[in-house]
Enzyme design. Structure first.
Site, PDB file in Angstrom:
ATOM      1  N   GLY A  60     -10.842  11.280  -0.320  1.00 22.75           N
ATOM      2  CA  GLY A  60      -9.467  10.796  -0.300  1.00 22.75           C
ATOM      3  C   GLY A  60      -9.362   9.351  -0.727  1.00 22.75           C
ATOM      4  O   GLY A  60      -8.480   8.619  -0.271  1.00 22.75           O
ATOM      5  N   SER A 116      -5.654  12.354  13.872  1.00 23.46           N
ATOM      6  CA  SER A 116      -4.218  12.062  13.870  1.00 23.46           C
ATOM      7  C   SER A 116      -3.637  12.183  15.265  1.00 23.46           C
ATOM      8  O   SER A 116      -4.071  13.029  16.065  1.00 23.46           O
ATOM      9  CB  SER A 116      -3.501  13.038  12.931  1.00 23.46           C
ATOM     10  OG  SER A 116      -2.099  12.980  13.106  1.00 23.46           O
ATOM     11  N   GLU A 139      -1.082  13.580  15.849  1.00 23.27           N
ATOM     12  CA  GLU A 139      -0.457  14.899  15.915  1.00 23.27           C
ATOM     13  C   GLU A 139      -1.268  15.877  16.759  1.00 23.27           C
ATOM     14  O   GLU A 139      -0.766  16.930  17.148  1.00 23.27           O
ATOM     15  CB  GLU A 139      -0.258  15.464  14.510  1.00 23.27           C
ATOM     16  CG  GLU A 139       0.723  14.683  13.656  1.00 23.27           C
ATOM     17  CD  GLU A 139       2.161  14.783  14.142  1.00 23.27           C
ATOM     18  OE1 GLU A 139       2.523  15.813  14.731  1.00 23.27           O
ATOM     19  OE2 GLU A 139       2.922  13.818  13.940  1.00 23.27           O
ATOM     20  N   TYR A 192      -0.882  21.276  10.926  1.00 19.43           N
ATOM     21  CA  TYR A 192      -1.608  20.047  10.581  1.00 19.43           C
ATOM     22  C   TYR A 192      -2.323  19.485  11.807  1.00 19.43           C
ATOM     23  O   TYR A 192      -3.513  19.149  11.766  1.00 19.43           O
ATOM     24  CB  TYR A 192      -0.647  19.012  10.008  1.00 19.43           C
ATOM     25  CG  TYR A 192      -1.270  17.657   9.780  1.00 19.43           C
ATOM     26  CD1 TYR A 192      -2.127  17.434   8.715  1.00 19.43           C
ATOM     27  CD2 TYR A 192      -0.996  16.595  10.645  1.00 19.43           C
ATOM     28  CE1 TYR A 192      -2.702  16.189   8.510  1.00 19.43           C
ATOM     29  CE2 TYR A 192      -1.562  15.350  10.441  1.00 19.43           C
ATOM     30  CZ  TYR A 192      -2.404  15.155   9.378  1.00 19.43           C
ATOM     31  OH  TYR A 192      -2.983  13.928   9.182  1.00 19.43           O
TER      32      TYR A 192
END
Length: 329
Positions: free
Chosen positions: A13, A131, A133, A155
């Site tokens: 990434g 994350s 999340e 996700y």
């Protein structure tokens, strides 16, 4: 491990927000930097805008995170001292439209890297970008490293699985692997699909007469927003510790979308209320306990804390987008 005595760092990434900031930091600190990119990315020069200033100083390798043979071959060639894993389908979708792609890319990519490292360079230090999340429907605020996980989107689920893979390889194979549970971190390099960049781009375009309005979701939604450049410093420090640890990384402060709008539009002498339309189709499920970091462990063990406050972050992003949009007039 390096004939030139430079430490080798491999970044997945690398063309993204975090990967580009980390690549710059590692180059400044004398590392030899390698990155993995998809072939489709390599064939599209527009996707290299975040690393165009350092592209000649880094080494890029073509490979898909979903292909174990490709990842294995890259690890065998580079033999890195450090591996930073950012690559993921990162836009949080609550529609579940892309759930298969998200699960496949995020989970398999992490597994392929860990497996290759175990077999080729077990001494390599590995960082996984987690994350907030994973906390999802959190039972309390703020969250720390001991807060139970309760993801509610694919996700977040994929990031939770990645966290457990990283922990398993650390405990079962004695590898130096760690996860940074990162809260929302923004910058002028943020993707256009994220609400923060939508706001700053819209404000710039409205100021320049290119647009008239902005449709947005819940203005009272709150997030722990920090500067991505700060967060890669924390990531760097994680792999310099004597032993691997997982960390929650965030500012420990909440701000609303409305506050973000107010500052962004005011920066350009605009009133957001004259241009913003609330669209309920863009609302996320309500959050009883907002996602906000408790970065105490990072402060204690890494000596880290965020340096760019919320107001300066928004200002930085708006100014960058205004200057960007002016170029196209």
């Amino acid at each position: 491990m390096c004939s030139n005595n430079k430490k080798k760092a491999l970044i997945t990434g690398i063309t993204g927000q975090d990967g580009s900031y980390l690549a710059e930091l590692l180059l400044e600190r004398g590392h030899e930097v390698h990155g993995i990119v998809r072939r489709t990315t390599l064939e599209d020069p527009t996707k290299f805008w975040r690393i165009q200033n350092i592209e000649s100083k880094i080494n890029l390798h073509v490979g898909s995170m979903e292909s174990f043979p490709a990842i294995y071959a890259i690890l065998q060639k580079v033999k890195p001292d450090y591996c930073y894993h950012f690559a993921a389908q990162s836009f949080v979708s609550y529609s579940f439209d892309d759930e298969y792609q998200t699960m496949n890319a995020n989970i398999n990519g992490t597994y392929h890297l860990l497996s290759a490292i175990k077999n080729i360079v077990p001494e390599c230090r590995f960082y996984f970008s987690g994350s907030s999340e994973i906390f999802g429907r959190a039972k309390s605020t703020p969250q720390n490293e001991n807060t139970p996980f309760h993801p509610r989107a694919v996700y977040g689920i994929s990031k939770m699985v990645g966290f457990e893979l990283v922990r398993n390889y650390r405990e079962s194979n004695n590898l130096f692997t760690c996860t940074g549970i990162l809260y929302n971190h923004e910058s002028p390099r943020r993707g256009n699909e994220f609400v923060t960049r939508k706001i700053t781009l819209a404000a710039a375009k409205i100021k320049l007469g290119l647009e008239k309005e902005l449709k947005i979701g819940n203005l009272e939604a709150k997030r722990d927003w920090g500067f991505a450049g700060d967060y890669v410093e924390a990531i760097y420090r994680m792999l310099e510790l004597p032993s691997p640890e997982d960390f929650v990384i965030g500012t420990g402060k909440l701000h609303s979308v409305r506050q973000f709008l107010e500052i962004a539009f005011k920066e350009l002498n605009l009133n957001y209320q004259d241009h913003v339309i609330v669209d309920e189709k863009l609302f996320r499920p309500s959050e009883e306990y907002p996602l906000m970091a408790d970065p105490s462990k990072a402060q204690k063990l890494l000596g880290w804390k965020s340096t760019v406050d919320f107001e300066n972050l928004v200002s930085m992003m708006v100014k960058a987008d205004y200057n960007l949009c002016k170029k196209y007039l």
